[in-house]
Structure formats: C-alpha cells, structure tokens
Design an enzyme around this catalytic site. Sequence first.
Site, PDB file in Angstrom:
ATOM      1  N   GLU A 238       1.020  -1.189  -0.042  1.00 31.50           N
ATOM      2  CA  GLU A 238      -0.091   0.200   0.023  1.00 31.50           C
ATOM      3  C   GLU A 238       0.907   1.272   0.151  1.00 31.50           C
ATOM      4  OE1 GLU A 238      -2.793  -0.080   3.336  1.00 31.50           O
ATOM      5  OE2 GLU A 238      -3.098   1.953   3.164  1.00 31.50           O
TER       6      GLU A 238
ATOM      7  N   ASP B 281       0.361   5.005   0.333  1.00 30.24           N
ATOM      8  CA  ASP B 281      -0.827   6.210   0.776  1.00 30.24           C
ATOM      9  C   ASP B 281      -0.011   7.375   0.383  1.00 30.24           C
ATOM     10  OD1 ASP B 281      -2.133   4.129   1.966  1.00 30.24           O
ATOM     11  OD2 ASP B 281      -1.144   4.408   4.085  1.00 30.24           O
TER      12      ASP B 281
ATOM     13  N   GLU C 272      -3.149  10.796   3.342  1.00 31.18           N
ATOM     14  CA  GLU C 272      -4.160  10.557   4.372  1.00 31.18           C
ATOM     15  C   GLU C 272      -4.010  11.761   4.864  1.00 31.18           C
ATOM     16  OE1 GLU C 272      -4.706   6.261   5.593  1.00 31.18           O
ATOM     17  OE2 GLU C 272      -2.385   6.552   5.880  1.00 31.18           O
TER      18      GLU C 272
ATOM     19  N   HIS D  53       3.781   1.317   2.649  1.00 34.63           N
ATOM     20  CA  HIS D  53       3.501   0.311   3.761  1.00 34.63           C
ATOM     21  C   HIS D  53       4.081  -0.945   2.826  1.00 34.63           C
ATOM     22  CE1 HIS D  53       0.731   1.916   6.860  1.00 34.63           C
ATOM     23  NE2 HIS D  53       0.469   2.985   5.960  1.00 34.63           N
TER      24      HIS D  53
END
Length: 458
Positions: free
Chosen positions: A230, A232, A235, A246
């Site tokens: 993942e 990101d 966020e 991640h």
Amino acid sequence: MMSSFAFKAITAFLSASATTAQLIGKEQTETHPKMAWKRCTGKGGNSCTNVNGEVVIDANWRWLHVKDGYANCYDGNKWNATACPDNKQCLQNCAIEGADYQGTYGITAGSDSLTLKFITKGQYATNIGSRLYLMKDTNNYEMFKLVGNEFTFDVDLSQLPCGLNGALYFVSMPQKGFGTPGAKYGTGYCDAQCARDLKYINGEANVEGWEPSSNDPNAGVGKRGACCAEMDIWEANSISTALTPHSCQPEGYAVCEDTTCGGTYSLDRYAGSCDANGCDFNPYRVGVKDYYGKGMTVDTSKKMTVVTQFLGSGTDLQEIKRFYVQDGKVITNPEPTIPGMTGNSLTQAWCDTEQKVFQEDVYPFNKFGGMASMGKGMDLGMVLVMSLWDDHYANMLWLDSSYPTDADPEKPGVARGSCDIGSGVPADVESSSPNAQVKFSNIKFGPIGSTFAQPAGT
Ligand SMILES: *[C@@H]1O[C@H](CO)[C@@H](O)[C@H](O)[C@H]1NC(C)=O
C-alpha cells in the site's frame, strides 16, 4: 518475529472462484460515474492528454440480498445465518447489487473530479463514508506503475475536521477483481492492514468466524483478511497530512487467516506479512507545526495541488518526493526540526532514521523489505483508491493528535497534529459533521517533471 508458517497460511489469488460465481442482483443497474484524468508527457504539465476513466464503489458498501427476494444477506453488522451458514452457501444464495452513487452514497463525479460526502441519508439507510477505485473500463481497474513517475491531483479538504480522513492511495489489487461481479462491482480490495472487514475475499464470502464490531453498527471482522502493498500518497484532513508507504511480503494480493493477519483488525498487530505502521512523512510529526493547516504555508482552507514523485526505475524505488502548488506558487516539503532528522523526502535512510529518532522497538516497514519491497509492489501495478472514512479503532489520532495517547507528547514522533486526544470518536464526528466532504480533481500522471513546473534545483 515473522516465521514461515505465516506464509503458508497465505494462498495466492490464482485459486479464485473457478467453482462458484457470485450472483448479481437486478434491482439497480451498475453505472459507474465517469471521471477523466490526464496522462502527461514532456515537461511542466503542458503536454497532457485526457483519459476517459470511471470510478466504482467497493463491494463492501453494496446491498447483499437473497437471490430470489429482497431479504438481506447482510444486515447492520451481521450475516443472515439462514442464507449464509458458511462461505460457500452464502455465495450461492446471495446477490450483490448495483449502486445509486449519489442517492445512496453521496458520491458525485464532475468531468474530472470526485466529491465524497461523509454522511448520506438515503431512502433505506444512512451511509457513512465510501471507498472508490479508478477504472480503465467497465471491467478493469486502471493499473498504475509509479516508479519513475509523478502523480498529481488537486484536493479541497477544507471541510474535513479532526477524526476524518480524505485519503488517496494505491494498493496492489488484481486488475479484474474477483469472480463474476469482478472489478465492475468493486471486488478485490486488499491493503497493508490485511483487511478483515471485507465481506468478500478472494471471490468467496468471509462469513465464517465473522465477529460484529462492538462500536461500528455497520462493520465486523471475518476470519480471513486480504493483504497487499500500500502506498498512501495522501491521508489527510484540514489539520494533518501523512505520506506513507507500507511494505508487504509477498507484495501482491495474499489471503491471511486469523492471528496471522496482523494489522488493525487482529490482536497482534505485528503477526502478519505486512507493515501495518508505515514509514511516514507528516510535517507536524517531524516538528514543523506551522506548515500545514488553515492559514498556514500550505493553506487547507482552500484547494491545493499535491505532487508526489517516485524517483527510480523498474522495481528500484529510490526516493518519494512531495511538492504542493497553491495560488500558482510551488511549495517544497519542509525540513524536519527534530534533532537527528534531515531531508524533506522519503528514502530508505529516512526510514532508518525515523526508527532511531522515534525509538520504535518494532519497525515493520524495514522487516518487510523497506523501500526495495515497496518498489516491487509498485511494479506489479497498483490501483488508485479514493476514500473518506472515520476510525473505529484509533479515532484517527495517529494522524492528527498525539499517539499513543498515553505517551509524552514531547517525545519525538508522538505529536502528529493539533487535534485533542479526545477528538475523532466516530459517533461524535458523525453527529457533529454530517456535511463533511472531500473533493479530488485534476489528476495527472506521467514521467518525473511532466505534470507540473518544477522549480530548478528542487
Ligand atoms: C434471511 O434469509 C432468509 C432466506 O434464506 C430469509 O427468508 C430471511 O427473511 C432472512 N432474514 C432477514 C432478517 O432478512
């Protein structure tokens, strides 16, 4: 620590639904909202061409009912035990429905924008938040290879208070989702928390072992979870923002079971095959408390352009850089003010330093291969996710307040934003901010330097 038995509990997605096909309901035709974006070449954001895309809402938000009637297969946070005594029969007895994007879910697409409303009172139910994927066509997600490229978008999150997260990110989902509904009905989600709140995983129902949530009337946790790498990009709310890769090993779609899932939904957060924490860059968390917020250097009371560069080639991800553009001015990411931290971008060295300076005993990003593994996850092709959510596990305090809440806020890494540690309780934000919303627009993608005018020497 990670042992090999955990990997054996993981099955590859190739074993998908050849035997059973999930049924499609006929009450609501599935019509994806159209959302165009731009593919750029050349330099400076001047040579971009329109790509006609569309978006789809995730399968979890959809009405599931018995195939020959209107009775619910899933109601509130529980499965119907008659229709769904086990994963297999549930798949045979239940149908998944199309979505009324605006009426039920509060989702509106402009020609090149997408607005997600937090609370929508529909005819039958009140909807909270949403999660959507960008598609190439009716049955395929658009697959992005980020390394060597630059991803740019505009966002207006002026109406997102403490506790909400207007997120734009990438996960290594399969291009076609799973089974008969496939990507067209938003199946195939996975992330680095090894999502266990999914009603369908790997083309099968996730009813076996399902535990309804104690504080979320719409959600629960199943025995199985879906893991994958993942990235990101975004966020954020109007108070705080984080940029966070991640890692996972394996990087692509993998099913986990029970305690071997780790992540948010499992008792042992670190028992899985993914990095639940991430290696992050949050300006406030690295000591720059006057950079991002209403009236600050990056002013969240109005629209901004967010640029993210993934420097490297092939699977070799070297560096993740961030710029903002607001009122025609390019704003570079800030230098940390916490002693011992240098640099305004994410590199393997940054992550190593973060672990040291924040005194993290466990640092799963590195355990699961760090930036090298992140680059491999990206090379599989990633799907663009846009979502708006509140947090029934940690009240979003990891993003916008001090976290852990019992730690000294003066300790490096604990303070992440100016929100109160009592803020972000879902019941509170749902009642006090029903009209919260986030608007994403003007997405551009292409080689480094192609989506915006990057000042020399930055
Ligand atoms: C559960 O499903 C059965 C059919 O399998 C149906 O008759 C019943 O009404 C459903 N229950 C609820 C509460 O919807």
